[in-house]
Design a protein around this motif. Structure first.
Motif, PDB file in Angstrom:
ATOM      1  N   LEU A 108     -21.591  12.346  22.203  1.00  0.00           N
ATOM      2  CA  LEU A 108     -20.441  13.234  22.418  1.00  0.00           C
ATOM      3  C   LEU A 108     -20.543  13.968  23.754  1.00  0.00           C
ATOM      4  O   LEU A 108     -19.525  14.324  24.353  1.00  0.00           O
ATOM      5  CB  LEU A 108     -20.284  14.209  21.249  1.00  0.00           C
ATOM      6  CG  LEU A 108     -19.385  13.607  20.164  1.00  0.00           C
ATOM      7  CD1 LEU A 108     -19.734  14.114  18.785  1.00  0.00           C
ATOM      8  CD2 LEU A 108     -17.913  13.865  20.475  1.00  0.00           C
ATOM      9  N   ASP A 109     -21.771  14.176  24.239  1.00  0.00           N
ATOM     10  CA  ASP A 109     -21.917  14.725  25.596  1.00  0.00           C
ATOM     11  C   ASP A 109     -21.349  13.708  26.599  1.00  0.00           C
ATOM     12  O   ASP A 109     -20.599  14.070  27.509  1.00  0.00           O
ATOM     13  CB  ASP A 109     -23.397  15.007  25.887  1.00  0.00           C
ATOM     14  CG  ASP A 109     -23.616  15.711  27.227  1.00  0.00           C
ATOM     15  OD1 ASP A 109     -22.695  16.396  27.703  1.00  0.00           O
ATOM     16  OD2 ASP A 109     -24.721  15.572  27.788  1.00  0.00           O
ATOM     17  N   ALA A 110     -21.685  12.437  26.395  1.00  0.00           N
ATOM     18  CA  ALA A 110     -21.157  11.397  27.294  1.00  0.00           C
ATOM     19  C   ALA A 110     -19.631  11.395  27.273  1.00  0.00           C
ATOM     20  O   ALA A 110     -18.986  11.347  28.332  1.00  0.00           O
ATOM     21  CB  ALA A 110     -21.702  10.023  26.890  1.00  0.00           C
ATOM     22  N   THR A 138     -17.638  13.865  26.502  1.00  0.00           N
ATOM     23  CA  THR A 138     -17.178  15.096  27.171  1.00  0.00           C
ATOM     24  C   THR A 138     -17.230  14.923  28.683  1.00  0.00           C
ATOM     25  O   THR A 138     -16.330  15.365  29.408  1.00  0.00           O
ATOM     26  CB  THR A 138     -18.065  16.290  26.760  1.00  0.00           C
ATOM     27  OG1 THR A 138     -18.128  16.363  25.333  1.00  0.00           O
ATOM     28  CG2 THR A 138     -17.499  17.602  27.294  1.00  0.00           C
ATOM     29  N   GLN A 139     -18.279  14.251  29.159  1.00  0.00           N
ATOM     30  CA  GLN A 139     -18.469  14.088  30.606  1.00  0.00           C
ATOM     31  C   GLN A 139     -17.562  13.000  31.194  1.00  0.00           C
ATOM     32  O   GLN A 139     -17.562  12.772  32.404  1.00  0.00           O
ATOM     33  CB  GLN A 139     -19.945  13.818  30.898  1.00  0.00           C
ATOM     34  CG  GLN A 139     -20.769  15.062  30.558  1.00  0.00           C
ATOM     35  CD  GLN A 139     -22.259  14.921  30.712  1.00  0.00           C
ATOM     36  OE1 GLN A 139     -22.958  15.917  30.584  1.00  0.00           O
ATOM     37  NE2 GLN A 139     -22.763  13.734  30.966  1.00  0.00           N
ATOM     38  N   LEU A 140     -16.814  12.326  30.340  1.00  0.00           N
ATOM     39  CA  LEU A 140     -15.772  11.412  30.818  1.00  0.00           C
ATOM     40  C   LEU A 140     -14.407  12.079  30.747  1.00  0.00           C
ATOM     41  O   LEU A 140     -13.536  11.836  31.586  1.00  0.00           O
ATOM     42  CB  LEU A 140     -15.783  10.138  29.970  1.00  0.00           C
ATOM     43  CG  LEU A 140     -17.017   9.264  30.198  1.00  0.00           C
ATOM     44  CD1 LEU A 140     -17.275   8.339  29.015  1.00  0.00           C
ATOM     45  CD2 LEU A 140     -16.868   8.456  31.489  1.00  0.00           C
ATOM     46  N   VAL A 151     -15.708  23.101  28.488  1.00  0.00           N
ATOM     47  CA  VAL A 151     -16.763  22.822  27.507  1.00  0.00           C
ATOM     48  C   VAL A 151     -18.137  23.042  28.146  1.00  0.00           C
ATOM     49  O   VAL A 151     -18.996  23.728  27.583  1.00  0.00           O
ATOM     50  CB  VAL A 151     -16.628  21.385  26.950  1.00  0.00           C
ATOM     51  CG1 VAL A 151     -17.828  21.034  26.072  1.00  0.00           C
ATOM     52  CG2 VAL A 151     -15.324  21.243  26.164  1.00  0.00           C
ATOM     53  N   HIS A 152     -18.325  22.493  29.336  1.00  0.00           N
ATOM     54  CA  HIS A 152     -19.605  22.692  30.013  1.00  0.00           C
ATOM     55  C   HIS A 152     -19.756  24.114  30.541  1.00  0.00           C
ATOM     56  O   HIS A 152     -20.872  24.602  30.696  1.00  0.00           O
ATOM     57  CB  HIS A 152     -19.813  21.648  31.111  1.00  0.00           C
ATOM     58  CG  HIS A 152     -20.312  20.345  30.563  1.00  0.00           C
ATOM     59  ND1 HIS A 152     -19.467  19.431  29.993  1.00  0.00           N
ATOM     60  CD2 HIS A 152     -21.571  19.838  30.437  1.00  0.00           C
ATOM     61  CE1 HIS A 152     -20.187  18.398  29.563  1.00  0.00           C
ATOM     62  NE2 HIS A 152     -21.469  18.622  29.825  1.00  0.00           N
ATOM     63  N   GLY A 153     -18.648  24.784  30.805  1.00  0.00           N
ATOM     64  CA  GLY A 153     -18.723  26.199  31.164  1.00  0.00           C
ATOM     65  C   GLY A 153     -19.392  27.002  30.054  1.00  0.00           C
ATOM     66  O   GLY A 153     -20.225  27.881  30.317  1.00  0.00           O
ATOM     67  N   PRO A 161     -29.684  21.738  21.408  1.00  0.00           N
ATOM     68  CA  PRO A 161     -29.512  20.599  22.324  1.00  0.00           C
ATOM     69  C   PRO A 161     -28.168  20.691  23.048  1.00  0.00           C
ATOM     70  O   PRO A 161     -27.143  21.007  22.433  1.00  0.00           O
ATOM     71  CB  PRO A 161     -29.545  19.378  21.401  1.00  0.00           C
ATOM     72  CG  PRO A 161     -30.078  19.850  20.095  1.00  0.00           C
ATOM     73  CD  PRO A 161     -29.769  21.309  20.005  1.00  0.00           C
ATOM     74  N   HIS A 162     -28.188  20.399  24.339  1.00  0.00           N
ATOM     75  CA  HIS A 162     -26.969  20.479  25.156  1.00  0.00           C
ATOM     76  C   HIS A 162     -25.816  19.682  24.525  1.00  0.00           C
ATOM     77  O   HIS A 162     -24.684  20.166  24.431  1.00  0.00           O
ATOM     78  CB  HIS A 162     -27.276  19.955  26.566  1.00  0.00           C
ATOM     79  CG  HIS A 162     -26.067  19.730  27.397  1.00  0.00           C
ATOM     80  ND1 HIS A 162     -25.366  20.769  27.987  1.00  0.00           N
ATOM     81  CD2 HIS A 162     -25.402  18.594  27.733  1.00  0.00           C
ATOM     82  CE1 HIS A 162     -24.330  20.273  28.649  1.00  0.00           C
ATOM     83  NE2 HIS A 162     -24.332  18.964  28.520  1.00  0.00           N
ATOM     84  N   GLY A 163     -26.124  18.468  24.091  1.00  0.00           N
ATOM     85  CA  GLY A 163     -25.071  17.610  23.534  1.00  0.00           C
ATOM     86  C   GLY A 163     -24.462  18.190  22.265  1.00  0.00           C
ATOM     87  O   GLY A 163     -23.259  18.052  22.020  1.00  0.00           O
ATOM     88  N   LEU A 190     -24.055  21.341  21.561  1.00  0.00           N
ATOM     89  CA  LEU A 190     -23.154  22.429  21.956  1.00  0.00           C
ATOM     90  C   LEU A 190     -21.839  21.851  22.481  1.00  0.00           C
ATOM     91  O   LEU A 190     -20.752  22.295  22.107  1.00  0.00           O
ATOM     92  CB  LEU A 190     -23.817  23.300  23.030  1.00  0.00           C
ATOM     93  CG  LEU A 190     -25.104  24.024  22.606  1.00  0.00           C
ATOM     94  CD1 LEU A 190     -25.767  24.680  23.814  1.00  0.00           C
ATOM     95  CD2 LEU A 190     -24.803  25.070  21.530  1.00  0.00           C
ATOM     96  N   CYS A 191     -21.943  20.842  23.348  1.00  0.00           N
ATOM     97  CA  CYS A 191     -20.730  20.220  23.897  1.00  0.00           C
ATOM     98  C   CYS A 191     -19.891  19.609  22.775  1.00  0.00           C
ATOM     99  O   CYS A 191     -18.666  19.736  22.767  1.00  0.00           O
ATOM    100  CB  CYS A 191     -21.092  19.148  24.920  1.00  0.00           C
ATOM    101  SG  CYS A 191     -21.736  19.838  26.452  1.00  0.00           S
ATOM    102  N   ALA A 192     -20.559  18.956  21.827  1.00  0.00           N
ATOM    103  CA  ALA A 192     -19.840  18.313  20.725  1.00  0.00           C
ATOM    104  C   ALA A 192     -19.079  19.342  19.906  1.00  0.00           C
ATOM    105  O   ALA A 192     -17.914  19.144  19.557  1.00  0.00           O
ATOM    106  CB  ALA A 192     -20.830  17.543  19.847  1.00  0.00           C
TER     107      ALA A 192
HETATM  108 ZN    ZN Z   1     -23.098  17.570  29.383  1.00  0.00          ZN
END
Ligand code: ZN
Length: 379
Positions: free
Chosen positions: A186-188, A190-192, A255-257, A269-271, A273-275
């Motif tokens: 889900l981080d991936a 988000t980063q797309l 989201v990354h903010g 884990p970063h991912g 949180l983004c998820a």
């Molecule tokens: Zn990320």
């Protein structure tokens, strides 16, 4: 129109490519520091090909950890840094390689909370071998470090910090457990999505994002339910790589903010949180665009995202939010409170998120109330 797209990283992608690591590494040095994640046994077959100094990273990288790594490099005369691991190991190795030739103190070079000094000298050669499909850090020019004393995560950033080689072998992700597969995947995604609607979007990044979102949409559920699905693992490794190229060239967003202050103050884990934040960040942006920027190109882009995610040609922007929401439920993404964050912490988190470097690329500025609503919904 004008834009810049930079990458100086040699990218090698494919099943089995990790076997070429020792030979590739020899071109840069004979005495590598090998940085691994918390479970180096998962990549033992790759790591054991080196008689190298090992440096294990457990949890997200911190300023203190990088200091320790730099001391190790100097004490043992390392001439090369190789990270074999997830985003934490890659960011730690990237930062160690950069600081080792530029000074002693990571905080001197850290954005936002540090002195933001320029990385003036070329880092030690750095090779990144990701073992998760998520951060794309193998092709980015920044390393995210937590500063525990400031309670935020911030970046070391320099064009010099692009890894010399990114060796992306989907086989290294076959053993990832479902929860890590879900968080990193889900981080991936988000980063797309965030670079595609970013204020800094550009046509070259657009193509990468559209292709990557389609790959992730088709593979995320499959890879979570069946980690042995090789085609799905392949697609997620590719989507992650695309996400790294996209964020390095078009920035991120709301989201990354939020992930910056949350990851700096809580051990999550970063991912993950983004998820937890992704559907709510998307919903807030779409609502704000409809309310005060109807002609903004990001609105049509959210419709394209919805069509890519749902596979339906009549999907509207909000259908993409619903798709991500149901994906998060199916992949058992926990809400923010599960990581020990209290509801009373959220206003302070909003203050810090508004200052985060990622927030600058959000398609439009969200108000304090809108940001608080995102955090509360994700909580
Ligand atoms: Zn990320």
């Amino acid at each position: 129109m004008s834009f810049e797209f930079a990458t100086a990283t040699r990218i090698l992608f494919g099943e089995g490519t990790a076997a070429s690591l020792p030979e590739l590494a020899r071109a840069f040095g004979d005495h590598p520091l090998v940085v691994t994640g918390a479970s180096p046994e998962r990549v033992a077959s790759v790591v054991s090909t080196f008689s190298a100094e090992r440096f294990a990273v457990s949890g997200e990288p911190t300023v203190e950890l990088v200091r320790e790594g730099v001391r190790r490099v100097r004490r043992t005369n390392r001439d090369l840094v190789i990270s074999i691991g997830g985003g934490s190991a890659i960011d730690a190795g990237k930062a160690i390689a950069a600081i080792a030739t530029n000074g002693d103190e990571p905080l001197d070079f850290l954005e936002v909370v540090g002195k933001n000094r320029t990385i003036a000298n070329a880092p030690l050669p750095f090779i990144a071998v990701p073992t998760t499909a998520g951060t794309g850090s193998e092709v980015t020019r920044n390393a995210v470090l937590a500063s525990t004393e400031h309670g935020v995560k911030a970046s070391l950033r320099s064009p010099f910090m692009l890894p010399r080689i990114a060796l992306v072998d989907p086989q290294l992700t076959y053993g990832l457990p479902p929860a890590i597969t879900a968080f990193t995947g889900l981080d991936a995604l988000t980063q797309l999505i965030e670079p595609y609607v970013s204020a800094r979007a550009n046509p070259l990044v657009d193509g990468i994002c559209v292709e990557g979102i389609g790959l992730a949409a088709g593979a995320l559920r499959r890879v979570y339910h069946d980690g042995a699905d090789r085609a799905a693992r392949h697609d997620m490794a590719l989507a992650s790589l695309f996400g790294g190229l996209a964020l390095a060239n078009a920035g991120l967003g709301v989201v990354h903010g939020f992930a910056s202050p949350l990851g700096g103050s809580w051990n999550a884990p970063h991912g993950a949180l983004c998820a937890a934040l992704l559907p709510h960040g998307m919903a807030a942006n779409i609502a704000a665009l409809r309310a005060r920027a109807l002609q903004h190109p990001a609105l049509e882009r959210y419709s394209t995202i919805a069509r890519l995610l749902t596979g339906r040609s009549d999907a509207v922007a909000e259908d993409g939010v619903a798709w991500v929401r149901s994906l998060c439920a199916e992949l058992n993404i926990p809400p923010l409170r599960q990581w020990g964050i209290a509801e009373a912490d959220l206003p302070d988190v909003v203050e810090k998120a508004a200052q985060a470097s990622s927030m600058k690329a959000n398609p439009l500025q969200l108000t304090h109330e809108e940001l608080l609503a995102v955090a509360t919904a994700a909580w």
